[in-house]
Design a protein around this motif. Structure first.
Motif, PDB file in Angstrom:
ATOM      1  N   GLN A  43      -6.628   1.506 -10.147  1.00  0.00           N
ATOM      2  CA  GLN A  43      -7.318   0.289 -10.826  1.00  0.00           C
ATOM      3  C   GLN A  43      -6.685  -1.095 -10.549  1.00  0.00           C
ATOM      4  OE1 GLN A  43      -6.523   1.529 -14.882  1.00  0.00           O
ATOM      5  NE2 GLN A  43      -8.289   2.793 -15.096  1.00  0.00           N
ATOM      6  N   TYR A  44      -7.353  -2.034 -10.505  1.00  0.00           N
ATOM      7  CA  TYR A  44      -7.027  -3.450 -10.653  1.00  0.00           C
ATOM      8  C   TYR A  44      -6.190  -3.866 -11.875  1.00  0.00           C
ATOM      9  CZ  TYR A  44      -9.735  -3.616  -6.364  1.00  0.00           C
ATOM     10  OH  TYR A  44     -10.463  -3.132  -5.093  1.00  0.00           O
ATOM     11  N   ARG A  45      -5.012  -4.262 -11.821  1.00  0.00           N
ATOM     12  CA  ARG A  45      -4.444  -4.581 -12.874  1.00  0.00           C
ATOM     13  C   ARG A  45      -4.714  -6.029 -13.646  1.00  0.00           C
ATOM     14  NH1 ARG A  45       1.667  -2.377 -13.577  1.00  0.00           N
ATOM     15  NH2 ARG A  45       1.331  -0.385 -14.429  1.00  0.00           N
ATOM     16  N   ASP A  46      -4.722  -7.083 -12.646  1.00  0.00           N
ATOM     17  CA  ASP A  46      -5.001  -8.179 -12.963  1.00  0.00           C
ATOM     18  C   ASP A  46      -6.227  -8.944 -13.176  1.00  0.00           C
ATOM     19  OD1 ASP A  46      -5.562  -7.932 -10.284  1.00  0.00           O
ATOM     20  OD2 ASP A  46      -4.908 -10.054  -9.915  1.00  0.00           O
ATOM     21  N   GLU A  47      -7.213  -7.847 -12.902  1.00  0.00           N
ATOM     22  CA  GLU A  47      -8.621  -8.209 -13.240  1.00  0.00           C
ATOM     23  C   GLU A  47      -9.400  -7.202 -14.292  1.00  0.00           C
ATOM     24  OE1 GLU A  47     -10.626  -9.467  -9.634  1.00  0.00           O
ATOM     25  OE2 GLU A  47      -8.712  -9.400  -8.515  1.00  0.00           O
ATOM     26  N   ASN A 339      -6.846  -2.560   0.167  1.00  0.00           N
ATOM     27  CA  ASN A 339      -7.654  -3.398   0.031  1.00  0.00           C
ATOM     28  C   ASN A 339      -7.321  -4.777  -0.644  1.00  0.00           C
ATOM     29  OD1 ASN A 339      -9.069  -1.587   1.419  1.00  0.00           O
ATOM     30  ND2 ASN A 339     -10.878  -1.898   0.349  1.00  0.00           N
ATOM     31  N   ARG A 340      -5.895  -5.149  -0.517  1.00  0.00           N
ATOM     32  CA  ARG A 340      -5.506  -6.453  -0.919  1.00  0.00           C
ATOM     33  C   ARG A 340      -5.594  -7.301   0.139  1.00  0.00           C
ATOM     34  NH1 ARG A 340      -6.312  -5.897  -5.888  1.00  0.00           N
ATOM     35  NH2 ARG A 340      -5.237  -7.730  -6.300  1.00  0.00           N
ATOM     36  N   ASP A 341      -5.409  -8.611   0.009  1.00  0.00           N
ATOM     37  CA  ASP A 341      -5.980  -9.677   1.079  1.00  0.00           C
ATOM     38  C   ASP A 341      -4.896  -9.494   2.174  1.00  0.00           C
ATOM     39  OD1 ASP A 341      -3.372 -10.628  -0.054  1.00  0.00           O
ATOM     40  OD2 ASP A 341      -4.252 -12.376  -1.008  1.00  0.00           O
ATOM     41  N   SER A 342      -3.586  -9.297   2.148  1.00  0.00           N
ATOM     42  CA  SER A 342      -2.944  -8.987   3.451  1.00  0.00           C
ATOM     43  C   SER A 342      -2.985  -7.892   4.241  1.00  0.00           C
ATOM     44  CB  SER A 342      -1.615  -9.090   3.279  1.00  0.00           C
ATOM     45  OG  SER A 342      -0.881 -10.407   2.680  1.00  0.00           O
ATOM     46  N   THR A 343      -3.227  -6.741   3.332  1.00  0.00           N
ATOM     47  CA  THR A 343      -3.816  -5.535   4.031  1.00  0.00           C
ATOM     48  C   THR A 343      -5.061  -5.517   4.537  1.00  0.00           C
ATOM     49  OG1 THR A 343      -2.751  -4.230   2.198  1.00  0.00           O
ATOM     50  CG2 THR A 343      -4.291  -3.224   3.382  1.00  0.00           C
ATOM     51  N   VAL A 344      -6.183  -6.314   3.977  1.00  0.00           N
ATOM     52  CA  VAL A 344      -7.298  -6.357   4.550  1.00  0.00           C
ATOM     53  C   VAL A 344      -7.296  -7.239   6.033  1.00  0.00           C
ATOM     54  CG1 VAL A 344      -9.707  -7.306   4.279  1.00  0.00           C
ATOM     55  CG2 VAL A 344      -8.611  -5.709   2.706  1.00  0.00           C
ATOM     56  N   GLN A 345      -6.560  -8.087   5.763  1.00  0.00           N
ATOM     57  CA  GLN A 345      -6.517  -9.199   6.835  1.00  0.00           C
ATOM     58  C   GLN A 345      -5.644  -8.741   8.012  1.00  0.00           C
ATOM     59  OE1 GLN A 345      -4.650 -13.068   6.014  1.00  0.00           O
ATOM     60  NE2 GLN A 345      -5.004 -13.694   8.088  1.00  0.00           N
ATOM     61  N   VAL A 346      -4.895  -7.954   7.905  1.00  0.00           N
ATOM     62  CA  VAL A 346      -4.306  -7.443   9.314  1.00  0.00           C
ATOM     63  C   VAL A 346      -5.221  -6.140   9.928  1.00  0.00           C
ATOM     64  CG1 VAL A 346      -2.643  -5.559   9.999  1.00  0.00           C
ATOM     65  CG2 VAL A 346      -1.855  -7.413   8.563  1.00  0.00           C
ATOM     66  N   MET A 347      -6.079  -5.528   8.820  1.00  0.00           N
ATOM     67  CA  MET A 347      -6.941  -4.698   9.285  1.00  0.00           C
ATOM     68  C   MET A 347      -8.211  -5.145   9.953  1.00  0.00           C
ATOM     69  SD  MET A 347      -6.497  -1.507   6.103  1.00  0.00           S
ATOM     70  CE  MET A 347      -7.702  -0.524   6.942  1.00  0.00           C
ATOM     71  N   ILE A 348      -8.769  -6.261   9.716  1.00  0.00           N
ATOM     72  CA  ILE A 348      -9.723  -6.794  10.021  1.00  0.00           C
ATOM     73  C   ILE A 348      -9.295  -7.420  11.673  1.00  0.00           C
ATOM     74  CG2 ILE A 348     -11.163  -9.001  10.115  1.00  0.00           C
ATOM     75  CD1 ILE A 348     -11.345  -8.381   7.128  1.00  0.00           C
ATOM     76  N   GLU A 349      -8.251  -7.947  11.684  1.00  0.00           N
ATOM     77  CA  GLU A 349      -7.697  -8.662  12.907  1.00  0.00           C
ATOM     78  C   GLU A 349      -7.746  -7.315  14.117  1.00  0.00           C
ATOM     79  OE1 GLU A 349      -8.190 -11.309  13.828  1.00  0.00           O
ATOM     80  OE2 GLU A 349      -8.398 -12.342  11.896  1.00  0.00           O
ATOM     81  N   SER A 552     -11.579  -6.926  -4.399  1.00  0.00           N
ATOM     82  CA  SER A 552     -11.449  -7.720  -5.647  1.00  0.00           C
ATOM     83  C   SER A 552     -11.915  -9.063  -5.551  1.00  0.00           C
ATOM     84  CB  SER A 552     -10.125  -7.616  -6.461  1.00  0.00           C
ATOM     85  OG  SER A 552      -9.223  -8.375  -5.551  1.00  0.00           O
ATOM     86  N   SER A 553     -12.204  -9.942  -6.590  1.00  0.00           N
ATOM     87  CA  SER A 553     -12.583 -11.258  -6.475  1.00  0.00           C
ATOM     88  C   SER A 553     -11.313 -11.994  -6.048  1.00  0.00           C
ATOM     89  CB  SER A 553     -13.156 -11.627  -7.734  1.00  0.00           C
ATOM     90  OG  SER A 553     -11.998 -11.912  -8.690  1.00  0.00           O
ATOM     91  N   THR A 554     -10.396 -11.798  -6.247  1.00  0.00           N
ATOM     92  CA  THR A 554      -9.095 -12.354  -5.829  1.00  0.00           C
ATOM     93  C   THR A 554      -9.000 -12.370  -4.239  1.00  0.00           C
ATOM     94  OG1 THR A 554      -7.767 -12.060  -7.585  1.00  0.00           O
ATOM     95  CG2 THR A 554      -6.725 -12.574  -5.865  1.00  0.00           C
ATOM     96  N   THR A 555      -9.035 -10.858  -3.772  1.00  0.00           N
ATOM     97  CA  THR A 555      -9.164 -10.671  -2.082  1.00  0.00           C
ATOM     98  C   THR A 555     -10.185 -11.439  -1.524  1.00  0.00           C
ATOM     99  OG1 THR A 555      -8.138  -8.577  -2.662  1.00  0.00           O
ATOM    100  CG2 THR A 555      -9.435  -8.758  -0.390  1.00  0.00           C
ATOM    101  N   ILE A 556     -11.330 -11.484  -2.091  1.00  0.00           N
ATOM    102  CA  ILE A 556     -12.485 -12.267  -1.458  1.00  0.00           C
ATOM    103  C   ILE A 556     -12.165 -13.699  -1.369  1.00  0.00           C
ATOM    104  CG2 ILE A 556     -15.014 -13.005  -1.702  1.00  0.00           C
ATOM    105  CD1 ILE A 556     -15.526 -10.002  -2.871  1.00  0.00           C
TER     106      ILE A 556
END
Length: 602
Positions: A43-47, A339-349, A552-556
């Motif tokens: 679960q996303y805690r902050d959202e 799937n947080r922003d830094s995790t996703v960014q490294v994986m995309i690159e 999540s909306s924050t990651t987007i």
């Protein structure tokens, strides 16, 4: 010898990643936003706490004596029955392959090809390449007009789109080397399903109804896979309708009685060659007779305390998977969160760079030099990562395949099987597009592939999955076309740990990559990892597609602020079928809830 690599982090260390994190300090929110596992649900805690990063809450199937996970319940049941009858993992896999050719005609096949990765219970690994080949009369520019432009559709539908099938030869070779039951025993379930029929699932019925116009257009006068015996009828199939395939049953009986010769010679070969003449295709009886699958040394690569056993070229998937895992290995993905922003960014690159390399370097190793070891080496990967920046997305227009000194320049199905002795099989097999070329062999009753589209029909021109190719994957007679299929087996501390794979065209490699990391780095069960929503980037086009709810909306918001182009899908990614060995030694079978995929164990 197998391609074996020591752990990337042992050679490269965490210096690159740690320095990057310290000096550039990514503005990730994951330090304050944890992703936790609570009663099997992240679960996303902050959202919104009701948001779940899973396509469904399906729970995995468990068993101690054997497990089969495939795209169709009938095929999985066949595999389980073979295991219960005393067959081993290869026996069950062969039976599943032929059963899928009957019950899952959109991708299961005898008119296509595939790859097998096998690990026996002593830890010995093997890989079998039964990928299709270009016909002997194929030419590099066969899909181009007089001006050098691609002639739309020729490599996708109709007789000219088909390569020489490899599935039957592959299954013969696998069974001959490792099978335990008789060949007749493992073929009989598929014959029964074809001759007696089976009830269509809702997805089966929708798929066959969807292609009825193509069936009439490409197969005039035939009634295969039509509900009515009238060739031009437009009656739709419905859930529960019985599909009987008499001609396919006869074809399977010839294979059962004569083995390889029952397909590549004699009556079936004659029917196939005549069909090609009728539709101006290129495959001849000589092409069929000369086709042979090939045993290749698997890629063996370490990731932390795991060993990755995966497919070498003609698959591009194995090299790409290892590259992606090594790119991300030094980073604290578990700490950052799923799937947080830094995790996703490294994986995309990582994905961006891997697909650029695929386009430049990879092809049939029997025709071109593939620098596999160099592409996966720490030194090479380090140079590929030097332009990574936390501040902004890398521009794909500036990314090309890397430089190696001395180098000269979406419908498939997967199944995983483990038996009670611990032998494991990972097979991905395909017709390429759904129902392949839509050509049905008259008198034999099976679909042909449209794998010729997987060649680079013109350097720089995308195929049906948007993948860009180059000279290494150009068409040549008897050459195998490059594939994204990534059947993979993992060991943990030297013991069998995971069997994994998926269909999905160009998204196969990234789906397998994410599914493995979900278990290893994010602590998911096998089924949770399969259920987890996914994303994909393939260099070109320069965008990241994702399933609804994957971010999540924050990651987007964070990724968009760094210049990433994100596109939410209306459909789904992956059709995983996997098996995990749990700490107590039992098996967890995980089948994808996005379709009819089913796991069966005992």
């Amino acid at each position: 010898m197998s391609i074996r690599l020591v752990p990337y982090y042992c050679l490269l260390g965490f210096a690159l990643a740690v320095a990057s994190c310290k000096t550039q300090s990514p503005t990730t929110t994951t330090a304050d936003t944890k992703v936790k596992q609570s009663q099997g649900v992240y679960q996303y805690r902050d959202e919104d706490p009701t948001i779940k990063p899973f396509f469904s809450d399906r729970v995995g199937v468990t068993g101690r004596n054997g497990m089969v996970a495939s795209a169709h319940p009938e095929a999985s049941q066949v595999g389980l029955a073979i295991l219960k009858a005393g067959g081993n993992a290869v026996d069950a896999a062969v039976a599943v392959q032929f059963a899928l050719a009957v019950v899952y005609p959109g991708a299961g096949n005898i008119g296509g090809g595939g790859f097998m990765v096998y690990r026996d219970n002593a830890g010995k690994a093997y890989s079998l390449d039964y990928r299709e080949k270009a016909p002997g009369r194929a030419t590099q520019n066969m899909y181009l007009d007089s001006l050098g432009n691609v002639r739309p559709g020729l490599s996708i539908s109709g007789h000219l789109a088909s390569g020489v099938p490899g599935s039957v030869d592959g299954m013969v070779e696998a069974h001959k080397r490792f099978g335990k039951l008789t060949w007749a025993q493992v073929l009989q379930p598929a014959i029964d399903l074809a001759s007696k029929g089976f009830p269509l699932t809702e997805r089966d019925a929708l798929g066959l109804s969807r292609i009825k116009t193509d069936l009439n257009t490409i197969n005039p006068g035939k009634v295969y896979f039509l509900k009515s015996a009238v060739p031009t009828d437009t009656v739709s199939w419905h859930k529960g309708d019985l599909l009987i395939q008499t001609d396919l049953a006869k074809t399977l009986q010839r294979i059962q009685a004569q083995g390889r010769a029952g397909f590549y010679e004699g009556e079936t070969a004659r029917l196939l060659a005549e069909e090609m003449v009728r539709g101006k295709g290129l495959i001849t009886e000589e092409d069929l007779k000369n086709y042979h699958s090939i045993w290749r040394d698997p890629i063996l690569a370490a990731y932390k305390n795991y060993n990755v056993i995966t497919m070498p070229p003609t698959s591009s998937g194995g090299i790409a998977l290892v590259q992606m895992m090594r790119f991300t290995e030094p980073y604290p993905l578990r700490k950052w969160g799923w799937n947080r922003d830094s995790t996703v960014q490294v994986m995309i690159e990582a994905e961006r760079r891997v697909y650029a390399d695929r386009a430049k370097f990879l092809g049939d190793p029997d025709f071109v030099k593939v620098p596999a070891t160099q592409l996966m080496s720490p030194e090479y990967l380090r140079t590929r990562w030097t332009d990574f920046s936390w501040a902004k997305a890398t521009d794909s227009r500036a990314v090309r395949g890397g430089t190696i000194p001395g180098y000269e320049s979406l419908e498939t199905t997967h199944f995983s099987v483990v038996d009670k002795e611990g032998n494991a099989v990972s097979i991905t097999t395909t017709l390429n597009g759904g129902y392949g070329s839509r050509v049905v062999i008259g008198g034999a009753g099976f679909f042909m592939n449209n794998e010729m589209d997987d060649f680079s029909i013109k350097p720089g021109s995308p195929n049906m999955y948007g993948l860009i190719g180059n000279q290494a994957n150009a068409i040549a007679p008897h050459k195998r076309m490059l594939s994204s299929m990534t059947p993979t087996i993992l060991e943990k501390d030297g013991k069998l740990f995971m069997v994994v794979g998926t269909p999905g065209g160009s998204t196969i490699m990234t789906s397998v990559y994410q599914t493995i990391l979900n278990v290893i780095e994010h602590g998911m069960t096998m089924q949770q990892s399969v259920n987890a929503l996914k994303f994909h980037h393939q260099w070109l086009p320069d965008k990241t597609i994702f399933e609804n709810g994957a971010f999540s909306s924050t990651t987007i918001e964070t990724l968009k602020s760094r210049g990433y182009i994100l596109e939410q899908l209306s459909n789904t990614l992956g059709r995983m079928d996997c098996v995990l060995v749990r700490p107590d030694g039992s098996y967890e079978g995980a089948s994808d809830p996005r379709a009819d995929n089913t796991a069966r164990g005992y």
